[in-house]
Structures are given as structure tokens and as C-alpha cells.
Design an enzyme around this catalytic site. Structure first.
Site, PDB file in Angstrom:
ATOM      1  CE  LYS A 113       3.061  13.358   3.565  1.00 32.89           C
ATOM      2  NZ  LYS A 113       2.783  12.174   2.754  1.00 32.89           N
ATOM      3  CG  HIS A 116      -2.698  11.349   9.722  1.00 31.37           C
ATOM      4  ND1 HIS A 116      -3.817  10.747   9.213  1.00 31.37           N
ATOM      5  CD2 HIS A 116      -1.702  11.145   8.832  1.00 31.37           C
ATOM      6  CE1 HIS A 116      -3.513  10.208   8.045  1.00 31.37           C
ATOM      7  NE2 HIS A 116      -2.243  10.431   7.799  1.00 31.37           N
ATOM      8  CG  HIS A 119      -1.030   6.029   9.825  1.00 32.61           C
ATOM      9  ND1 HIS A 119      -0.549   4.974   9.082  1.00 32.61           N
ATOM     10  CD2 HIS A 119      -0.703   7.146   9.139  1.00 32.61           C
ATOM     11  CE1 HIS A 119       0.042   5.434   8.007  1.00 32.61           C
ATOM     12  NE2 HIS A 119      -0.030   6.741   8.011  1.00 32.61           N
TER      13      HIS A 119
HETATM   14  N1  ARG Z   1       2.779   3.661   3.855  1.00 36.30           N
HETATM   15  C1  ARG Z   1       1.549   3.333   3.191  1.00 36.30           C
HETATM   16  C2  ARG Z   1       0.487   4.358   3.525  1.00 36.30           C
HETATM   17  O1  ARG Z   1       0.558   5.010   4.533  1.00 36.30           O
HETATM   18  C3  ARG Z   1       1.009   1.987   3.593  1.00 36.30           C
HETATM   19  C4  ARG Z   1       1.890   0.836   3.233  1.00 36.30           C
HETATM   20  C5  ARG Z   1       1.180  -0.457   3.344  1.00 36.30           C
HETATM   21  N2  ARG Z   1       2.007  -1.593   3.125  1.00 36.30           N
HETATM   22  C6  ARG Z   1       2.444  -2.007   1.931  1.00 36.30           C
HETATM   23  N3  ARG Z   1       3.208  -3.056   1.890  1.00 36.30           N
HETATM   24  N4  ARG Z   1       2.103  -1.428   0.822  1.00 36.30           N
HETATM   25  O2  ARG Z   1      -0.452   4.506   2.754  1.00 36.30           O
END
Ligand code: ARG
Length: 551
Positions: A113, A116, A119
Site C-alpha cells: 500500500k 499516503h 500515515h
Molecule cells: N497497519 C495498521 C494500519 O495501517 C496499523 C497497525 C497499528 N499497530 C498495531 N499493533 N495494531 O491501520
């Protein structure tokens, strides 16, 4: 610096029975510290005014005058003593979190992905918190909990086999992956065979099929390469890139713990933990055997606790995942883990971007790198206008442009939704990154023109007691406290706001007090200018910004 609050508390507590440290409040227009005496009125059966008047007679502190006014006990620090104390302390010398370990899960990008604009907040808030906790003496562990698990990768492999091309993938990287992903999504709505194929591929990734894993690793490398390019621009580094896939085989261990406590139930074939009336159950495993996001996060929490022995484990994630983290923490609490209360969801609001045309959006997403590039370009043209002969213009433009975006993201309280505007973020006269960077550079150019005092003994601190100089001293003196507050409230904006305040006060001082006036006054004013410059550079580094020497 002397801890004046503690000092006041220690001297006044024997006179004011029941006094707490938090009763000693910071400056207002009448004093530097004060104690409101209203809460003692009931116990002592006297009016607050009488209590304050009596205490003013009895509390004596060196270097401070104590007076009563309208039920308040006011403490005014003698300016010269205060200034001397402020200069005696080294910037960043207090390490109140020495020996503590803080895990910070942030940025946590998803494989294949694009990086963007969504983030931005997690990346800069988490990055700044890492720097601040480290500056306060804590051992920090920055964790990029990669989104590298899920059926979507099977779809991507299937898409790549139908329409992809190795050469294009290498050339176009994430743009190519994003296009394949969108195409797969559209075509699988028309063609059911595709979904079945995707499931096959994702099973192959799971079982370690070398072709599938090889391709997935390629997607992962492409994603990380792009993310790391952004991290370099933001002065960020991670200690761990362990993603969700790492925890898949550790979910069974969590289930064992849950079973041992009788917490695991079967519901419609799925394994769930009931969390009471105010929360939906946490689903650990679906009926087809697949683990869920929360299950992998449980395994990750245990892993982090065992590996790092954290005192705090922070998750810098958007507010829309609030329920997920509530469930995660609740399950750990039900499991009886005492450290469940050390887990914190550091949540933040939404970001929208104004003034960037849709043409910059690729496949309807706005890449963070494109926003940074646009800011740098704009910074370049502003610098061209303001200071065309500046040496190293493009490095400065990079620092100013990227800094403008980051500073803007960190300027408001994190929970507030933001509408980002390039023009506002780059306003050199606004409450912005460039304004702070410019004030820093201005200090440095003053300092470059003459020698500063060799040693602290050469400084006559009585020269810095006028209102303008003193205001600056006060703001730099307890800068470490602002950093402490920012870190422990998970609110980097406390530091950004303090930096702007310092700049505003410094610019008032600069206009009111001529620095190059010769004699003792010049020596003292230069020393203050140096302290301001050092504080700004240090503070900027804590919120990920560079501090160019010239602008
Ligand atoms: N990858 C996830 C997202 O972009 C966020 C992860 C956050 N960390 C976790 N331990 N859940 O939504």
C-alpha cells in the site's frame, strides 16, 4: 535548574497543613508561582485571605519574596537569582525516565500500500515521542508493526500473474502494485474464479511456497524502500520491523493462556473472548482457522513484554481503531496481566489536505512523499525570493519544506482533526516550522558576528532582568519540563508550542534590547541568544526538524 515548585512546596507544607505539590501553581501576572488558599479554609476555619496573610509571614525562601493577595500566597522569584539558576542548568541534563523502557508502535505501514497522507500523523507523533522519551533518559524501542498478513496478498499475486510484469514492477514500484490491486478488486467483482485463485495464493504464502513467498518478499521490499526514503527525510529510525506475519504462529500460545483461564468460547464456529456488555467480543480465530488482527496484536503484546520488559507500550494509531485497542487491553486485563495497564492507545484525529490538486493524487490517494515534495518546491521559491545568495539553498529548502509539513502536523493537540494547507504551513511569519527555523538561523547569524562569553563567570546576570529578556529566560529555563510534559502526555504539540513562544519572546527581546551594545549588556545578551539558539535546535530535533544555520 532549581525546582522552584518543589522548593516552595517543601517550605510551605509545614505551614499549610494538607498542601500538595500540585497546589503550587505556575506563574500568572502577579507572581511566578502561587498557592491558592481556598482549600484550607474549611479545615482551618479561617478565611483564605487570613490564611494567606498568616502564611506570608511565616514562609521564608531564599531568593524569593512571599506575599498574600486575595486569598493567594504569591511567590516572586528574584530575577537575577532566577537567571543565574537558569544558566547554571545544562539543556537536556535532567533524565527523569532513566532506566525506563518505552515501546512505541508507530507508522506501521501496510505492505503493497502506498505511504499516503493518512500515515503522516502516526509517523510524526510516534517519531517525536521516541526522540523525547530518549532525551529524557528512557530506553525506547521504535516498532514498525508491518501490515504484512492477510488475504489481499493472495489477490495481489494473482493480479500480478494475470496482468503484471517484472520489469514494470521494478520501474514503477508501488504505483504498479496499487494499480494491480485496484484492477484485481474491480475484476474479481465480475469474475468469481479470481477470488478462489486469490485464496489459493494466500494459502501458498502461508504454507511457505517458495514462488509465492518470493513474490511477496519482493512486494515487501518495494514497500519498505519507499517508506524508508520517507523516514530518512523525517529523521526517523526504527528498532524493529517485525510485522503481523511474525505473530501468526504465536497466536496458539495466546489461545492456550485464554483457555487456561476459561476465557475462550466457541461462537458460530469462531473462537471468541466475551468482553462484557459494553464491548463486542474479541474474535481470536475465525471458523476457517484464520487468526484475526486482535489475536496477532495479543501475541505481539506478549512478545514485546517478554523481549523488552517495557514500562509503557504505546500504540500511535488513528482514533478509528479505538475499539480495537480497548478490546486488546481488556483481554490482557481479563488474562490477569498486571502490565495491561501500561498499554496506551495514543490516538489522533483525521488529516485532510487543502490546496493540492487531484492530479497529484495517484489512484485517488495522496502520497506523503508528493506532499513533502510540493512543500520543498514551495520552500525553494520562497528562499529564492528572500535570500537568493544563500549557500546550500536546496538542502535548506528540503529542511524547511519537510519541516513545515511535520511542524504543522505536530502543532495542534493530536486529537483534533486537521486540514493541512501548504501556504499556511510555509508562512515564515506564522506559528510554523519555518518561523522557528528562521528565528534559530537569525540567532546564529548574530552569534557569528561576535564572540560569546568564555565562561559563565563572565556573565553579569543582572543585565537580563528587564521584562523582555526575563520573559525569554523563563521560557528557556524550564524547557526540559515542557519536554517531560509532552512525552508523558503523549502530546508533542507541547514542545512545538513552546518553541513558537520562545521565538515570539526572543523577537520581542531582539527589538527592545539592542544586542550589539557593547560592554556587560552585550555579553549577557549574547549568552541569552546562544541559549535560545541551542534550545531551538534541540527542540526542533525532538520534533524531527532540522535547524539550518542560515536561511
Ligand atoms: N497497519 C495498521 C494500519 O495501517 C496499523 C497497525 C497499528 N499497530 C498495531 N499493533 N495494531 O491501520
Amino acid at each position: 535548574m532549581i525546582d522552584y515548585r518543589l522548593c516552595i512546596y517543601n517550605s510551605a507544607k509545614s505551614v499549610l497543613d494538607g498542601l500538595e505539590l500540585s497546589d503550587v501553581a505556575a506563574a500568572d501576572a502577579f507572581c511566578d508561582y502561587c498557592i491558592p488558599c481556598f482549600k484550607f479554609a474549611k479545615i482551618l476555619r479561617k478565611s483564605p485571605a487570613a490564611i494567606a496573610a498568616d502564611a506570608a509571614e511565616r514562609v521564608k525562601i531564599d531568593g524569593m519574596t512571599v506575599a498574600a493577595l486575595n486569598g493567594y500566597l504569591n511567590f516572586t522569584i528574584e530575577r537575577e537569582a532566577f537567571v543565574r539558576g537558569a544558566f547554571a542548568a545544562e539543556l537536556g541534563e535532567s533524565k527523569p525516565l532513566d532506566g525506563k523502557t518505552v515501546c512505541i508502535d508507530y507508522s506501521s505501514v501496510n505492505i503493497a500500500k502506498p505511504f499516503h497522507i493518512g500515515h503522516l500523523m502516526t509517523t510524526v507523533i510516534g517519531g517525536a515521542l521516541c526522540k523525547m522519551f530518549r532525551a529524557l533518559g528512557a530506553n525506547t524501542v521504535g516498532i514498525n508493526h508491518l501490515g504484512d498478513w492477510g488475504t489481499q496478498f493472495g489477490g495481489l499475486i494473482s493480479a500480478f500473474r494475470h496482468w503484471g510484469d517484472e520489469k514494470r514492477l521494478v520501474e514503477r514500484g508501488l504505483d504498479e502494485l496499487l494499480e494491480l490491486y485496484v484492477r484485481f478488486h474491480n475484476e474479481s467483482e465480475k469474475d468469481e474464479k479470481l477470488a478462489a485463485e486469490a485464496r489459493e495464493w494466500s494459502k501458498k504464502i502461508e504454507s511457505g511456497d517458495s514462488y509465492a513467498v518470493g513474490l511477496f518478499d519482493k512486494f515487501k521490499a518495494i514497500t519498505l524502500e519507499q517508506a524508508k526514503a520517507v523516514y530518512r527525510r523525517l529523521n526517523i529510525e526504527f528498532d524493529s520491523y517485525l510485522g503481523e506475519s511474525f505473530y501468526v504462529d504465536k497466536v496458539a500460545g495466546v489461545e492456550e493462556k485464554l483457555r487456561a483461564k476459561n476465557l475462550l468460547q466457541t461462537s458460530d464456529g469462531a473462537q471468541v473472548v466475551m468482553l462484557g456488555d459494553d464491548m463486542p467480543p474479541a474474535i481470536i480465530r475465525r471458523s476457517d482457522g484464520a487468526s484475526l488482527y486482535v489475536a496477532r496484536d495479543l501475541a505481539a503484546a506478549y512478545y514485546r513484554h517478554a523481549t523488552y520488559g517495557f514500562d509503557k507500550c504505546l500504540y500511535v494509531v488513528a482514533s478509528h481503531q479505538a475499539l480495537h485497542f480497548k478490546q486488546l487491553f481488556k483481554v490482557l486485563e481479563l488474562l490477569g496481566e498486571p502490565w495491561a495497564s501500561d498499554m496506551v492507545h495514543v490516538s489522533y484525529g483525521m488529516v485532510s489536505v487543502e490546496g493540492m490538486s487531484l492530479s497529484t493524487r495517484r489512484g485517488n490517494v495522496l502520497y506523503l512523499s508528493d506532499v513533502l515534495n510540493a512543500a520543498v518546491e514551495k520552500a525553494q521559491s520562497i528562499i529564492e525570493e528572500r535570500n537568493p545568495t544563500l549557500v546550500g539553498k536546496s538542502e535548506v529548502a528540503e529542511s524547511v519544506g519537510v519541516g513545515a509539513v511535520v511542524f504543522d502536523a505536530l502543532y495542534d493537540g493530536r486529537l483534533k482533526d486537521k486540514n493541512f494547507s501548504l501556504a499556511d504551513a510555509l508562512n515564515f511569519d506564522g506559528e510554523t516550522g519555518p518561523y522557528v527555523q528562521y528565528t534559530h538561523a537569525r540567532c546564529r547569524s548574530v552569534l557569528a558576528k561576535c564572540d560569546t562569553a568564555e565562561s559563565a563567570d563572565d556573565i553579569d546576570y543582572s543585565q537580563l532582568t528587564d521584562d523582555e529578556a526575563y520573559d525569554v529566560v523563563k521560557l528557556v529555563a524550564d524547557f526540559d519540563d515542557a519536554v517531560y510534559a509532552a512525552a508523558t502526555k503523549y502530546e508533542p504539540s507541547i514542545v512545538s508550542r513552546r518553541l513558537v513562544k520562545i521565538c515570539q519572546a526572543f523577537n520581542r527581546f531582539y527589538n527592545a534590547d539592542r544586542i550589539m551594545c557593547g560592554g556587560k549588556a552585550q555579553t549577557a545578551r549574547l549568552a541569552l541568544t546562544k541559549r535560545v539558539a541551542d534550545t531551538l535546535r534541540y527542540g526542533l530535533s525532538l520534533i524531527l526538524l532540522d535547524a539550518p544555520e542560515r536561511m
